[in-house]
Design an enzyme around this catalytic site. Structure first.
Site, PDB file in Angstrom:
ATOM      1  CE1 TYR A  82      11.423  -5.470  -1.116  1.00  0.00           C
ATOM      2  CE2 TYR A  82      10.573  -3.282  -0.665  1.00  0.00           C
ATOM      3  CZ  TYR A  82      10.839  -4.299  -1.552  1.00  0.00           C
ATOM      4  OH  TYR A  82      10.510  -4.153  -2.868  1.00  0.00           O
ATOM      5  CE  LYS A  96       7.134  -8.861  -2.958  1.00  0.00           C
ATOM      6  NZ  LYS A  96       7.761  -8.164  -1.862  1.00  0.00           N
ATOM      7  CG  ASP A 112       7.550  -6.478   6.023  1.00  0.00           C
ATOM      8  OD1 ASP A 112       6.955  -7.526   5.701  1.00  0.00           O
ATOM      9  OD2 ASP A 112       8.005  -5.672   5.191  1.00  0.00           O
ATOM     10  NE  ARG A 126      -8.474  10.102  -3.932  1.00  0.00           N
ATOM     11  CZ  ARG A 126      -8.941  11.125  -3.203  1.00  0.00           C
ATOM     12  NH1 ARG A 126      -8.810  11.126  -1.895  1.00  0.00           N
ATOM     13  NH2 ARG A 126      -9.542  12.137  -3.776  1.00  0.00           N
TER      14      ARG A 126
HETATM   15  C1  PLP Z   1       8.156  -6.854  -1.533  1.00  0.00           C
HETATM   16  C2  PLP Z   1       8.278  -6.473  -0.105  1.00  0.00           C
HETATM   17  C3  PLP Z   1       7.854  -5.211   0.342  1.00  0.00           C
HETATM   18  C4  PLP Z   1       7.284  -4.180  -0.595  1.00  0.00           C
HETATM   19  O1  PLP Z   1       6.069  -4.571  -1.144  1.00  0.00           O
HETATM   20  P1  PLP Z   1       5.543  -4.151  -2.615  1.00  0.00           P
HETATM   21  O2  PLP Z   1       4.262  -4.869  -2.733  1.00  0.00           O
HETATM   22  O3  PLP Z   1       6.595  -4.574  -3.593  1.00  0.00           O
HETATM   23  O4  PLP Z   1       5.393  -2.663  -2.604  1.00  0.00           O
HETATM   24  C5  PLP Z   1       7.960  -4.944   1.691  1.00  0.00           C
HETATM   25  N1  PLP Z   1       8.485  -5.836   2.561  1.00  0.00           N
HETATM   26  C6  PLP Z   1       8.919  -7.032   2.158  1.00  0.00           C
HETATM   27  C7  PLP Z   1       9.479  -7.984   3.164  1.00  0.00           C
HETATM   28  C8  PLP Z   1       8.840  -7.400   0.816  1.00  0.00           C
HETATM   29  O5  PLP Z   1       9.295  -8.597   0.428  1.00  0.00           O
END
Ligand code: PLP
Length: 409
Positions: A112, A202, A177, A59
């Protein structure tokens, strides 16, 4: 950038005699000298990037994760990167990280749905001011710890001018982000942002088989993030780290390939009679601030479009596609379609959601790297079933379902 994508995090391969990154699955590590082990534990707990002798416990540190992190930091042009079990684990750590500034966060909507809900929930005992991009300067307070924004924004694909928000924020760190853009199309740190955050689930992984999150930032900020990661247990799993690292060599190819297809699909959707509007930065009216070329090197492969027939039409299209997968998530090699009001942004309050342009007839499309003609054949066949705006009025009460109504479906 193509070369860096292929070679980042692999510089030592010839020396250690491998051609693929080694995976270390150890949950704990032997310690033969107690004083050294104690010193390593102290260093890791203080947020050091790597231990001098032993990793102590999984961890706290994992070499496969660290290898992915150093590769990713290189792609974002950052001193360091810190990887987490998911994008939301990364976002949670970001908001919990120690700061000497205060508990106040300025968040630029839309973001998001999960991030929006986390901030709005009060779970993190942070105070949040929601702001439009031009309202950031007025929202800053003496106790503001950070400004958080997302561009391109989810799901409207609106672009936020990062450099302008950085100017408005003054000495308050701005975190972006950048999930939709990837380091291939956008480098927030070069525009003055303090950190670039990604749901690595993603585009970074890119094949829909790994969940993860990563924040590229300064070594000073990374220390705080590692401290939170140790305490909250949000470290990325080494198998996922391996898969995310394996995604990097093809990242530029995938992003550029999907983007080429997306531009064509967006232009065709914009001419389709069943489609009321298409939100895609690459269309003539999709980038009013002229940020393409300046902030983003391309328009990417995410778009959303509004069906003239509202919710019923959107549901019909999502249920009728065959090649395209009706599913949340994005940035995969295959094309995905989803309904933001009913799925990803369901937990955002109705009024806020509508104000952000997330209407019942809106669908979000993440274009993959399939052949454009195959994708269009699937999409246009699904769209052929919905007709125009009149189509919807025949279906009772379907014009604008609330969250409650959607839940009942
Ligand atoms: C999917 C997503 C998240 C969250 O990420 P996870 O890996 O699903 O926890 C945050 N910001 C954006 C823009 C996303 O598309």
């Amino acid at each position: 950038m193509h070369t860096r994508c292929v070679h980042a995090g692999r510089d030592d391969f010839a020396r250690i005699g491998v051609h693929a990154p080694p995976i270390d699955l150890s949950s704990t590590y032997p310690m033969h000298d107690l004083a050294e082990g104690t010193a390593d534990l102290d260093a890791l707990a203080a947020g050091e990037a790597a231990p001098a002798h032993t990793a102590v416990y999984a961890r706290l540190y994992n070499p496969t994760v660290a290898r992915f992190e150093s590769a990713f930091a290189e792609l974002e042009g950052a001193q360091a990167a810190v990887a987490f079990a998911s994008g939301m684990a990364a976002i949670t750590a970001l908001f919990l990280a120690p700061t000497d500034r205060g508990r106040h966060i300025v968040a630029v909507r839309p973001i998001y749905g999960g991030t929006d809900h986390l901030l709005a929930s009060g779970l993190l005992s942070r105070e949040v001011t929601w702001a439009a991009p031009h309202e950031v300067a007025g929202a800053i307070r003496p106790d503001t710890a950070m400004v958080f924004l997302e561009t391109p924004a989810n799901p409207t694909c609106a672009l936020v001018d990062i450099a302008d928000v950085v100017r408005q924020a003054g000495d308050v760190p701005v975190v972006v982000d950048s999930t939709f853009a990837t380091p291939i199309l956008q480098r927030p740190l070069a525009l003055g942002a303090a950190a670039a955050l990604h749901s690595a689930t993603k585009f970074i992984g890119g094949h829909g088989d790994a969940v993860g999150g990563v924040i590229a930032t300064s070594e000073a900020m990374a220390r705080g993030l590692r401290q939170v990661r140790i305490l909250t247990g949000g470290i990325l799993h080494p198998l996922a780290a391996y898969l995310l690292h394996r995604g990097l060599p093809t990242l530029a190819l995938r992003v550029h390939g999907a983007q080429a297809g997306a531009g064509e699909i967006a232009r065709r959707l914009a001419r389709h009679p069943a489609v009321h509007a298409v939100h895609y930065p690459g269309l003539p009216d999709g980038d009013p601030q002229r940020l393409l070329g300046r902030q983003m090197s391309g328009a990417g492969s995410l778009m959303s479009f509004e069906l003239a027939g509202g919710y019923q039409a959107a549901a019909h299209v999502m249920e009728s596609v065959r090649l395209i997968t009706p599913a949340v998530s994005l940035g995969s090699t295959d094309t995905l379609i989803q309904h933001p009001a009913g799925l990803t942004h369901r937990l955002v309050p109705d009024a806020e959601r509508e104000a952000m342009g997330i209407t019942p007839g809106l669908l979000r499309l993440s274009v993959g790297v399939e052949g454009v003609e195959d994708l269009w054949a699937d999409l246009s066949r699904a769209l052929a079933g919905v007709g125009d705006a009149d189509w919807d009025s025949s279906s009772e009460g379907a014009a604008s379902p609330s969250n409650g109504e959607l839940a009942a479906r």
